[in-house]
Design a protein around this motif. Structure first.
Motif, short mmCIF file in Angstrom:
data_model
loop_
_atom_site.label_atom_id
_atom_site.label_comp_id
_atom_site.label_asym_id
_atom_site.label_seq_id
_atom_site.Cartn_x
_atom_site.Cartn_y
_atom_site.Cartn_z
N LEU A 216 13.50 1.54 5.68
CA LEU A 216 13.23 2.74 4.90
C LEU A 216 14.02 2.80 3.59
N PRO A 217 15.34 2.54 3.58
CA PRO A 217 16.05 2.55 2.30
C PRO A 217 15.48 1.56 1.29
N LYS A 218 15.06 0.40 1.78
CA LYS A 218 14.49 -0.60 0.88
C LYS A 218 13.14 -0.13 0.34
N MET A 219 12.32 0.47 1.20
CA MET A 219 11.03 0.98 0.74
C MET A 219 11.22 2.09 -0.29
N ALA A 220 12.19 2.97 -0.04
CA ALA A 220 12.48 4.04 -0.99
C ALA A 220 12.95 3.47 -2.32
N LEU A 221 13.75 2.40 -2.27
CA LEU A 221 14.20 1.75 -3.50
C LEU A 221 13.03 1.15 -4.26
N LEU B 115 11.91 2.10 -8.02
CA LEU B 115 11.82 1.10 -9.09
C LEU B 115 10.45 1.14 -9.77
N VAL B 116 9.37 1.27 -8.98
CA VAL B 116 8.03 1.31 -9.56
C VAL B 116 7.86 2.58 -10.40
N ASP B 117 8.31 3.72 -9.85
CA ASP B 117 8.20 4.98 -10.58
C ASP B 117 8.99 4.93 -11.88
N THR B 118 10.21 4.39 -11.81
CA THR B 118 11.05 4.30 -13.00
C THR B 118 10.44 3.34 -14.02
N ALA B 119 9.86 2.25 -13.52
CA ALA B 119 9.23 1.28 -14.42
C ALA B 119 8.10 1.93 -15.22
N VAL B 120 7.32 2.78 -14.57
CA VAL B 120 6.22 3.46 -15.27
C VAL B 120 6.77 4.36 -16.37
N ALA B 121 7.83 5.11 -16.05
CA ALA B 121 8.42 6.00 -17.05
C ALA B 121 8.96 5.20 -18.24
N VAL B 122 9.66 4.12 -17.95
CA VAL B 122 10.24 3.30 -19.02
C VAL B 122 9.14 2.67 -19.87
N ILE B 123 8.10 2.16 -19.21
CA ILE B 123 6.98 1.55 -19.95
C ILE B 123 6.24 2.60 -20.77
N ALA B 124 6.12 3.81 -20.23
CA ALA B 124 5.49 4.89 -21.00
C ALA B 124 6.25 5.14 -22.29
N MET C 54 18.25 11.18 -2.47
CA MET C 54 17.47 12.30 -1.94
C MET C 54 16.07 11.86 -1.52
N LEU C 55 15.56 10.83 -2.19
CA LEU C 55 14.26 10.28 -1.79
C LEU C 55 14.35 9.71 -0.37
N VAL C 56 15.46 9.03 -0.08
CA VAL C 56 15.66 8.49 1.27
C VAL C 56 15.70 9.63 2.28
N VAL C 57 16.33 10.75 1.94
CA VAL C 57 16.40 11.91 2.84
C VAL C 57 14.99 12.40 3.18
N GLU C 58 14.18 12.65 2.14
CA GLU C 58 12.83 13.20 2.38
C GLU C 58 11.96 12.23 3.17
N MET C 59 11.99 10.96 2.80
CA MET C 59 11.17 9.98 3.52
C MET C 59 11.64 9.83 4.97
N ALA C 60 12.95 9.88 5.19
CA ALA C 60 13.48 9.76 6.55
C ALA C 60 13.09 10.96 7.41
N ILE C 61 13.14 12.16 6.83
CA ILE C 61 12.72 13.36 7.56
C ILE C 61 11.26 13.24 7.95
N GLY D 261 0.82 -1.21 0.00
CA GLY D 261 0.00 0.00 0.00
C GLY D 261 0.85 1.25 0.00
N PHE D 262 1.91 1.25 0.83
CA PHE D 262 2.80 2.41 0.86
C PHE D 262 3.54 2.58 -0.46
N VAL D 263 4.10 1.49 -0.97
CA VAL D 263 4.89 1.58 -2.20
C VAL D 263 4.05 2.09 -3.36
N LEU D 264 2.82 1.56 -3.50
CA LEU D 264 1.96 1.98 -4.60
C LEU D 264 1.49 3.41 -4.42
N ALA D 265 1.21 3.81 -3.17
CA ALA D 265 0.78 5.19 -2.92
C ALA D 265 1.92 6.16 -3.18
N ALA D 266 3.12 5.86 -2.65
CA ALA D 266 4.27 6.75 -2.85
C ALA D 266 4.70 6.78 -4.31
#
Length: 449
Positions: free
Chosen positions: A247-252, A256-265, A58-65, A13-18
Protein backbone atom coordinates in the motif's frame (compact mmCIF):
# COMPACT_ATOMS: atom_id res chain seq x y z
CA UNK A 1 -13.65 -8.63 2.72
CA UNK A 2 -17.14 -8.00 1.45
CA UNK A 3 -18.39 -10.91 -0.58
CA UNK A 4 -18.27 -10.33 -4.30
CA UNK A 5 -16.64 -6.92 -3.93
CA UNK A 6 -14.94 -5.72 -7.10
CA UNK A 7 -11.22 -4.96 -7.09
CA UNK A 8 -8.87 -3.39 -9.60
CA UNK A 9 -7.47 -6.12 -11.81
CA UNK A 10 -3.93 -4.74 -12.09
CA UNK A 11 -1.46 -2.45 -10.35
CA UNK A 12 -1.23 -0.11 -13.32
CA UNK A 13 -5.03 0.02 -13.47
CA UNK A 14 -5.22 1.11 -9.84
CA UNK A 15 -2.40 3.64 -10.11
CA UNK A 16 -3.85 5.27 -13.24
CA UNK A 17 -7.38 5.29 -11.81
CA UNK A 18 -6.30 6.74 -8.45
CA UNK A 19 -3.95 9.21 -10.10
CA UNK A 20 -6.78 10.11 -12.49
CA UNK A 21 -9.01 10.80 -9.48
CA UNK A 22 -6.39 13.20 -8.18
CA UNK A 23 -5.52 14.68 -11.57
CA UNK A 24 -8.02 17.33 -12.49
CA UNK A 25 -8.36 21.05 -12.92
CA UNK A 26 -6.33 21.54 -9.75
CA UNK A 27 -3.28 20.12 -11.53
CA UNK A 28 -3.73 21.54 -15.02
CA UNK A 29 -5.38 24.84 -14.10
CA UNK A 30 -4.69 25.49 -10.43
CA UNK A 31 -1.04 24.45 -10.21
CA UNK A 32 0.27 26.49 -13.18
CA UNK A 33 -1.79 29.48 -11.97
CA UNK A 34 -0.27 29.19 -8.48
CA UNK A 35 3.20 28.78 -9.95
CA UNK A 36 2.73 31.85 -12.15
CA UNK A 37 1.47 33.85 -9.16
CA UNK A 38 4.15 32.73 -6.69
CA UNK A 39 7.56 32.95 -8.24
CA UNK A 40 7.56 30.13 -10.79
CA UNK A 41 10.53 27.89 -9.98
CA UNK A 42 10.49 28.81 -6.28
CA UNK A 43 6.88 27.64 -6.00
CA UNK A 44 7.67 24.42 -7.90
CA UNK A 45 10.51 23.61 -5.49
CA UNK A 46 8.44 24.20 -2.35
CA UNK A 47 5.44 22.39 -3.85
CA UNK A 48 7.46 19.23 -4.47
CA UNK A 49 8.66 19.32 -0.87
CA UNK A 50 5.11 19.82 0.45
CA UNK A 51 3.80 16.89 -1.61
CA UNK A 52 6.32 14.70 0.20
CA UNK A 53 5.72 15.97 3.74
CA UNK A 54 1.97 16.78 3.64
CA UNK A 55 0.12 14.95 0.89
CA UNK A 56 1.83 11.55 0.68
CA UNK A 57 1.57 10.54 4.39
CA UNK A 58 -2.13 11.48 4.43
CA UNK A 59 -2.77 9.67 1.16
CA UNK A 60 -1.49 6.48 2.81
CA UNK A 61 -3.93 7.09 5.71
CA UNK A 62 -6.98 7.44 3.44
CA UNK A 63 -6.07 4.49 1.22
CA UNK A 64 -5.33 2.32 4.27
CA UNK A 65 -8.68 3.19 5.87
CA UNK A 66 -10.44 2.27 2.63
CA UNK A 67 -8.64 -1.03 2.17
CA UNK A 68 -9.13 -1.93 5.83
CA UNK A 69 -12.87 -1.17 5.66
CA UNK A 70 -13.50 -2.72 2.22
CA UNK A 71 -16.59 -0.54 2.00
CA UNK A 72 -18.00 2.91 1.33
CA UNK A 73 -16.60 5.87 3.35
CA UNK A 74 -19.24 5.73 6.11
CA UNK A 75 -18.85 2.01 6.83
CA UNK A 76 -15.06 2.13 6.46
CA UNK A 77 -14.84 4.89 9.06
CA UNK A 78 -17.22 3.02 11.38
CA UNK A 79 -14.93 0.00 11.27
CA UNK A 80 -12.11 2.00 12.89
CA UNK A 81 -14.11 2.50 16.10
CA UNK A 82 -13.80 0.23 19.11
CA UNK A 83 -17.00 1.24 20.93
CA UNK A 84 -20.57 2.02 19.83
CA UNK A 85 -19.90 5.73 20.36
CA UNK A 86 -16.64 5.77 18.37
CA UNK A 87 -18.29 3.76 15.59
CA UNK A 88 -21.18 6.25 15.43
CA UNK A 89 -18.77 9.18 15.38
CA UNK A 90 -16.74 7.40 12.72
CA UNK A 91 -19.85 7.03 10.57
CA UNK A 92 -20.50 10.76 11.00
CA UNK A 93 -16.95 11.51 9.86
CA UNK A 94 -17.54 9.33 6.81
CA UNK A 95 -20.76 11.20 6.08
CA UNK A 96 -18.99 14.56 6.27
CA UNK A 97 -16.34 13.19 3.93
CA UNK A 98 -19.01 11.91 1.57
CA UNK A 99 -20.48 15.39 1.32
CA UNK A 100 -17.24 16.62 -0.26
CA UNK A 101 -17.38 14.75 -3.61
CA UNK A 102 -21.12 15.41 -3.90
CA UNK A 103 -20.73 19.16 -3.40
CA UNK A 104 -17.61 19.37 -5.55
CA UNK A 105 -19.23 17.42 -8.39
CA UNK A 106 -22.16 19.86 -8.41
CA UNK A 107 -19.99 22.83 -9.40
CA UNK A 108 -17.11 20.88 -10.98
CA UNK A 109 -19.44 19.46 -13.64
CA UNK A 110 -20.43 22.98 -14.66
CA UNK A 111 -16.76 23.79 -15.26
CA UNK A 112 -16.42 20.42 -16.99
CA UNK A 113 -19.28 21.51 -19.22
CA UNK A 114 -17.40 24.68 -20.13
CA UNK A 115 -14.43 22.54 -21.18
CA UNK A 116 -16.69 20.31 -23.28
CA UNK A 117 -18.21 23.40 -24.89
CA UNK A 118 -14.82 24.95 -25.74
CA UNK A 119 -13.69 21.59 -27.11
CA UNK A 120 -16.75 21.43 -29.37
CA UNK A 121 -16.23 25.09 -30.30
CA UNK A 122 -12.72 24.31 -31.54
CA UNK A 123 -14.15 21.48 -33.63
CA UNK A 124 -16.84 23.82 -34.99
CA UNK A 125 -14.17 26.36 -35.98
CA UNK A 126 -12.25 23.68 -37.86
CA UNK A 127 -15.29 22.75 -39.98
CA UNK A 128 -16.35 26.39 -40.47
CA UNK A 129 -19.38 26.46 -38.13
CA UNK A 130 -18.43 29.82 -36.64
CA UNK A 131 -21.88 30.77 -35.30
CA UNK A 132 -22.07 27.52 -33.37
CA UNK A 133 -18.55 28.17 -32.08
CA UNK A 134 -19.52 31.62 -30.81
CA UNK A 135 -22.53 30.16 -28.98
CA UNK A 136 -20.41 27.42 -27.42
CA UNK A 137 -17.83 29.97 -26.23
CA UNK A 138 -20.43 32.41 -24.97
CA UNK A 139 -21.60 32.42 -21.37
CA UNK A 140 -25.31 31.62 -21.20
CA UNK A 141 -27.66 29.46 -19.16
CA UNK A 142 -28.42 27.32 -22.22
CA UNK A 143 -24.74 26.79 -23.03
CA UNK A 144 -23.93 25.93 -19.41
CA UNK A 145 -26.77 23.40 -19.22
CA UNK A 146 -25.77 21.85 -22.54
CA UNK A 147 -22.12 21.40 -21.56
CA UNK A 148 -22.89 20.12 -18.06
CA UNK A 149 -25.41 17.60 -19.44
CA UNK A 150 -22.78 16.09 -21.75
CA UNK A 151 -20.22 16.01 -18.95
CA UNK A 152 -22.64 14.28 -16.56
CA UNK A 153 -23.60 11.78 -19.27
CA UNK A 154 -19.96 10.77 -19.81
CA UNK A 155 -19.36 10.50 -16.05
CA UNK A 156 -22.44 8.37 -15.38
CA UNK A 157 -21.79 6.03 -18.31
CA UNK A 158 -18.29 5.24 -17.03
CA UNK A 159 -19.30 4.80 -13.37
CA UNK A 160 -22.29 2.56 -14.13
CA UNK A 161 -20.00 0.10 -15.94
CA UNK A 162 -18.27 -0.76 -12.65
CA UNK A 163 -14.73 -0.73 -11.26
CA UNK A 164 -13.00 -2.95 -13.85
CA UNK A 165 -15.11 -2.33 -16.95
CA UNK A 166 -15.77 1.33 -16.23
CA UNK A 167 -13.33 3.18 -13.98
CA UNK A 168 -10.23 1.05 -14.57
CA UNK A 169 -10.86 0.50 -18.29
CA UNK A 170 -11.31 4.17 -19.08
CA UNK A 171 -8.60 5.40 -16.71
CA UNK A 172 -6.04 3.19 -18.47
CA UNK A 173 -7.13 4.80 -21.76
CA UNK A 174 -7.59 8.40 -20.71
CA UNK A 175 -4.47 8.87 -18.54
CA UNK A 176 -1.96 7.80 -21.24
CA UNK A 177 -3.85 10.00 -23.70
CA UNK A 178 -3.36 12.88 -21.25
CA UNK A 179 0.43 12.48 -21.33
CA UNK A 180 0.50 12.13 -25.14
CA UNK A 181 -1.53 15.32 -25.60
CA UNK A 182 0.69 17.16 -23.13
CA UNK A 183 3.75 16.04 -25.10
CA UNK A 184 2.27 17.32 -28.37
CA UNK A 185 1.35 20.66 -26.82
CA UNK A 186 4.74 21.11 -25.15
CA UNK A 187 6.63 20.54 -28.40
CA UNK A 188 4.39 23.00 -30.20
CA UNK A 189 4.34 25.69 -27.50
CA UNK A 190 8.15 25.68 -27.28
CA UNK A 191 8.32 26.75 -30.96
CA UNK A 192 6.48 30.01 -30.12
CA UNK A 193 8.32 33.29 -29.46
CA UNK A 194 8.59 34.01 -25.73
CA UNK A 195 8.08 30.40 -24.63
CA UNK A 196 11.69 29.90 -23.52
CA UNK A 197 11.38 32.84 -21.09
CA UNK A 198 8.33 31.17 -19.57
CA UNK A 199 10.20 27.89 -19.27
CA UNK A 200 13.10 29.62 -17.52
CA UNK A 201 10.70 31.40 -15.14
CA UNK A 202 9.17 28.03 -14.28
CA UNK A 203 12.30 25.90 -13.90
CA UNK A 204 14.87 28.30 -12.44
CA UNK A 205 13.92 29.10 -8.85
CA UNK A 206 14.51 32.46 -7.19
CA UNK A 207 15.86 31.16 -3.87
CA UNK A 208 15.12 34.48 -2.15
CA UNK A 209 11.40 33.62 -2.44
CA UNK A 210 11.61 30.02 -1.20
CA UNK A 211 11.04 30.98 2.45
CA UNK A 212 8.24 33.44 1.68
CA UNK A 213 5.33 32.73 4.05
CA UNK A 214 2.59 33.19 1.45
CA UNK A 215 4.41 31.01 -1.07
CA UNK A 216 4.87 28.20 1.49
CA UNK A 217 1.20 28.29 2.50
CA UNK A 218 0.09 28.37 -1.16
CA UNK A 219 2.33 25.39 -1.99
CA UNK A 220 1.06 23.49 1.06
CA UNK A 221 -2.56 24.14 0.10
CA UNK A 222 -1.97 23.18 -3.54
CA UNK A 223 -0.22 19.96 -2.53
CA UNK A 224 -3.05 19.15 -0.14
CA UNK A 225 -5.79 19.66 -2.71
CA UNK A 226 -3.81 18.16 -5.60
CA UNK A 227 -4.23 14.63 -4.20
CA UNK A 228 -7.85 15.29 -3.15
CA UNK A 229 -6.99 14.67 0.50
CA UNK A 230 -10.29 14.61 2.40
CA UNK A 231 -12.29 14.14 -0.78
CA UNK A 232 -13.10 10.43 -0.21
CA UNK A 233 -11.94 9.41 -3.69
CA UNK A 234 -8.72 7.88 -2.40
CA UNK A 235 -10.56 6.15 0.42
CA UNK A 236 -13.07 4.51 -1.91
CA UNK A 237 -10.40 3.54 -4.46
CA UNK A 238 -8.34 2.12 -1.61
CA UNK A 239 -11.29 -0.12 -0.75
CA UNK A 240 -10.99 -1.65 -4.24
CA UNK A 241 -7.25 -2.32 -3.85
CA UNK A 242 -6.12 -5.91 -3.36
CA UNK A 243 -4.54 -6.77 -0.02
CA UNK A 244 -1.70 -8.41 -1.93
CA UNK A 245 -0.41 -4.97 -2.91
CA UNK A 246 2.21 -2.92 -1.05
CA UNK A 247 0.00 0.00 0.00
CA UNK A 248 2.69 2.63 0.79
CA UNK A 249 4.36 1.86 -2.54
CA UNK A 250 1.07 2.11 -4.44
CA UNK A 251 0.32 5.42 -2.73
CA UNK A 252 3.78 6.66 -3.70
CA UNK A 253 3.16 5.68 -7.33
CA UNK A 254 -0.14 7.57 -7.32
CA UNK A 255 1.61 10.59 -5.80
CA UNK A 256 4.36 10.50 -8.42
CA UNK A 257 1.94 10.26 -11.37
CA UNK A 258 -0.27 13.03 -10.00
CA UNK A 259 2.74 15.26 -9.34
CA UNK A 260 4.15 14.52 -12.79
CA UNK A 261 0.93 15.75 -14.40
CA UNK A 262 1.04 18.99 -12.40
CA UNK A 263 4.69 19.59 -13.25
CA UNK A 264 4.14 18.81 -16.94
CA UNK A 265 1.12 21.11 -16.98
CA UNK A 266 3.40 23.88 -15.78
CA UNK A 267 5.84 23.05 -18.58
CA UNK A 268 3.04 23.71 -21.08
CA UNK A 269 0.98 26.49 -19.47
CA UNK A 270 3.70 28.89 -18.28
CA UNK A 271 5.59 28.97 -21.61
CA UNK A 272 2.18 29.41 -23.32
CA UNK A 273 1.45 32.37 -21.03
CA UNK A 274 4.74 34.04 -21.89
CA UNK A 275 4.13 33.34 -25.58
CA UNK A 276 0.75 35.05 -25.21
CA UNK A 277 2.47 38.04 -23.58
CA UNK A 278 4.79 38.19 -26.60
CA UNK A 279 1.67 38.54 -28.75
CA UNK A 280 0.42 41.47 -26.66
CA UNK A 281 -1.94 39.63 -24.32
CA UNK A 282 -1.83 41.25 -20.86
CA UNK A 283 -1.28 38.67 -18.15
CA UNK A 284 0.45 40.45 -15.26
CA UNK A 285 -0.36 43.85 -13.75
CA UNK A 286 2.17 46.48 -12.68
CA UNK A 287 2.70 44.65 -9.36
CA UNK A 288 3.48 41.37 -11.13
CA UNK A 289 0.20 39.71 -10.14
CA UNK A 290 -1.97 37.74 -12.57
CA UNK A 291 -4.76 39.79 -14.07
CA UNK A 292 -6.93 36.77 -14.80
CA UNK A 293 -5.94 33.91 -12.50
CA UNK A 294 -9.48 32.51 -12.31
CA UNK A 295 -10.09 32.67 -16.07
CA UNK A 296 -6.66 31.70 -17.39
CA UNK A 297 -7.98 28.66 -19.25
CA UNK A 298 -11.00 30.38 -20.77
CA UNK A 299 -9.61 33.86 -21.49
CA UNK A 300 -5.83 34.03 -21.80
CA UNK A 301 -5.09 30.77 -23.60
CA UNK A 302 -7.96 31.06 -26.13
CA UNK A 303 -6.55 34.48 -27.07
CA UNK A 304 -3.20 32.79 -27.67
CA UNK A 305 -4.83 30.11 -29.83
CA UNK A 306 -6.69 32.72 -31.88
CA UNK A 307 -3.40 34.48 -32.56
CA UNK A 308 -1.93 31.34 -34.10
CA UNK A 309 -3.95 31.63 -37.30
CA UNK A 310 -5.47 28.60 -39.03
CA UNK A 311 -3.60 26.12 -36.82
CA UNK A 312 -4.93 27.70 -33.64
CA UNK A 313 -8.22 25.82 -33.76
CA UNK A 314 -6.40 22.47 -33.89
CA UNK A 315 -4.19 23.41 -30.93
CA UNK A 316 -7.28 24.60 -29.05
CA UNK A 317 -9.01 21.29 -29.79
CA UNK A 318 -6.06 19.29 -28.42
CA UNK A 319 -5.86 21.49 -25.33
CA UNK A 320 -9.55 21.27 -24.44
CA UNK A 321 -9.69 17.53 -25.13
CA UNK A 322 -6.83 17.27 -22.63
CA UNK A 323 -8.67 19.43 -20.08
CA UNK A 324 -11.89 17.44 -20.50
CA UNK A 325 -10.04 14.16 -19.93
CA UNK A 326 -8.46 15.53 -16.74
CA UNK A 327 -11.83 16.72 -15.44
CA UNK A 328 -13.53 13.44 -16.33
CA UNK A 329 -11.00 11.22 -14.52
CA UNK A 330 -11.79 13.21 -11.37
CA UNK A 331 -15.57 13.36 -11.76
CA UNK A 332 -15.92 9.57 -12.06
CA UNK A 333 -14.20 9.15 -8.68
CA UNK A 334 -16.51 11.75 -7.13
CA UNK A 335 -19.68 10.00 -8.32
CA UNK A 336 -18.29 6.59 -7.32
CA UNK A 337 -18.28 7.60 -3.63
CA UNK A 338 -22.08 7.97 -3.14
CA UNK A 339 -22.79 5.20 -5.70
CA UNK A 340 -20.79 2.72 -3.61
CA UNK A 341 -22.81 3.67 -0.51
CA UNK A 342 -26.17 3.18 -2.22
CA UNK A 343 -25.01 -0.03 -3.86
CA UNK A 344 -23.74 -1.57 -0.61
CA UNK A 345 -26.31 -0.28 1.88
CA UNK A 346 -29.47 -0.70 -0.21
CA UNK A 347 -28.37 -3.39 -2.65
CA UNK A 348 -29.29 -1.11 -5.54
CA UNK A 349 -27.92 -2.08 -8.94
CA UNK A 350 -24.87 -0.04 -9.87
CA UNK A 351 -26.53 1.24 -13.05
CA UNK A 352 -29.61 2.43 -11.14
CA UNK A 353 -27.51 4.04 -8.40
CA UNK A 354 -25.29 5.78 -10.96
CA UNK A 355 -28.19 7.31 -12.91
CA UNK A 356 -30.21 8.17 -9.80
CA UNK A 357 -27.41 9.85 -7.85
CA UNK A 358 -25.82 11.38 -10.94
CA UNK A 359 -29.22 12.81 -11.87
CA UNK A 360 -29.81 14.09 -8.33
CA UNK A 361 -26.49 15.93 -8.20
CA UNK A 362 -27.11 17.18 -11.75
CA UNK A 363 -30.39 18.75 -10.58
CA UNK A 364 -28.41 20.66 -7.95
CA UNK A 365 -26.05 21.79 -10.72
CA UNK A 366 -29.09 23.08 -12.66
CA UNK A 367 -30.08 25.18 -9.64
CA UNK A 368 -26.54 26.58 -9.50
CA UNK A 369 -26.60 27.39 -13.23
CA UNK A 370 -29.85 29.35 -12.88
CA UNK A 371 -28.44 31.19 -9.84
CA UNK A 372 -24.84 31.31 -10.98
CA UNK A 373 -23.83 34.68 -9.55
CA UNK A 374 -24.93 33.89 -6.01
CA UNK A 375 -24.41 30.12 -5.81
CA UNK A 376 -21.41 28.97 -7.86
CA UNK A 377 -18.72 30.61 -5.76
CA UNK A 378 -20.60 29.85 -2.56
CA UNK A 379 -20.86 26.10 -3.23
CA UNK A 380 -17.24 25.94 -4.40
CA UNK A 381 -16.03 27.69 -1.24
CA UNK A 382 -18.16 25.58 1.10
CA UNK A 383 -16.90 22.37 -0.54
CA UNK A 384 -13.20 23.18 -0.88
CA UNK A 385 -12.51 25.63 1.96
CA UNK A 386 -14.75 24.15 4.66
CA UNK A 387 -15.85 20.56 4.08
CA UNK A 388 -12.75 19.11 2.41
CA UNK A 389 -10.08 20.39 4.86
CA UNK A 390 -12.33 19.59 7.84
CA UNK A 391 -12.99 16.08 6.52
CA UNK A 392 -9.25 15.60 5.92
CA UNK A 393 -8.52 16.65 9.50
CA UNK A 394 -11.12 14.22 10.87
CA UNK A 395 -9.81 11.37 8.68
CA UNK A 396 -6.30 12.12 9.94
CA UNK A 397 -7.36 12.26 13.61
CA UNK A 398 -9.36 9.04 13.32
CA UNK A 399 -6.61 7.29 11.38
CA UNK A 400 -3.92 8.50 13.78
CA UNK A 401 -5.64 8.34 17.17
CA UNK A 402 -8.73 6.09 17.02
CA UNK A 403 -7.41 3.37 14.71
CA UNK A 404 -5.20 1.18 16.87
CA UNK A 405 -1.52 1.14 15.95
CA UNK A 406 -1.49 -2.68 15.91
CA UNK A 407 -4.42 -2.75 13.44
CA UNK A 408 -2.67 -0.24 11.18
CA UNK A 409 0.43 -2.39 11.23
CA UNK A 410 -1.60 -5.51 10.43
CA UNK A 411 -3.23 -3.73 7.45
CA UNK A 412 0.04 -2.42 6.01
CA UNK A 413 1.81 -5.75 6.54
CA UNK A 414 -0.47 -7.22 3.87
CA UNK A 415 1.54 -6.79 0.71
CA UNK A 416 4.52 -5.39 2.64
CA UNK A 417 6.12 -8.09 4.82
CA UNK A 418 8.29 -6.86 7.69
CA UNK A 419 7.17 -3.26 7.19
CA UNK A 420 7.90 -2.62 10.88
CA UNK A 421 11.63 -3.06 10.17
CA UNK A 422 11.71 -0.25 7.60
CA UNK A 423 12.08 3.51 8.02
CA UNK A 424 8.53 4.16 6.81
CA UNK A 425 6.85 2.46 9.77
CA UNK A 426 9.28 4.01 12.26
CA UNK A 427 8.14 7.49 11.19
CA UNK A 428 4.64 7.29 9.66
CA UNK A 429 2.39 6.33 12.66
CA UNK A 430 3.74 9.15 14.84
CA UNK A 431 3.88 11.56 11.91
CA UNK A 432 0.19 11.14 11.03
CA UNK A 433 -0.72 11.44 14.69
CA UNK A 434 0.97 14.75 15.39
CA UNK A 435 2.51 16.42 12.34
CA UNK A 436 -0.21 15.85 9.72
CA UNK A 437 -3.06 17.28 11.86
CA UNK A 438 -0.94 20.38 12.53
CA UNK A 439 -0.27 20.81 8.81
CA UNK A 440 -3.97 20.36 7.94
CA UNK A 441 -4.89 22.96 10.56
CA UNK A 442 -2.38 25.28 8.85
CA UNK A 443 -4.14 24.69 5.51
CA UNK A 444 -7.53 25.42 7.13
CA UNK A 445 -6.14 28.56 8.73
CA UNK A 446 -4.72 29.63 5.36
CA UNK A 447 -8.14 29.24 3.72
CA UNK A 448 -9.68 31.65 6.25
CA UNK A 449 -6.80 34.12 6.28
Amino acid sequence: MAAGREHFSSRIGFVLAAAGAAVGLGNIWGFPTQAASNGGGAFLLVYLFMILVVAYPMLVVEMAIGRHGQANPIDSMRKLGRSPLSKTLGGSVGLIGLMVPCLVLAFYSIVGGWLVSFMLAAGADIVGMHEASLWLKGFSVERNLFGAAIFYLLTILIVQAGVKEGIEKWSTRLMPALFVLFGILFVYVMTLPGATQGLAHYLIPDFSKVMDRDLILAAMGQGFFSLTIGGCSMLIYGSYLSRKENLPKMALNVTLVDTAVAVIAGLVILPAMFAAMQQGVEIYDAKGELLSSSTLVFDVLPMLFEGLGAGGAFIALIFFVLMTIAALTSSISMLECPVSLMNERLGTKRSVASWFLGGLIALFSVVIVFNFGSMFGLVANIATQYFQPFAALLFCLYGGWVWKRSEKLQELRQGYDNIEDGIFWKIWPTYVKFVCPALVIAVIWMSFA
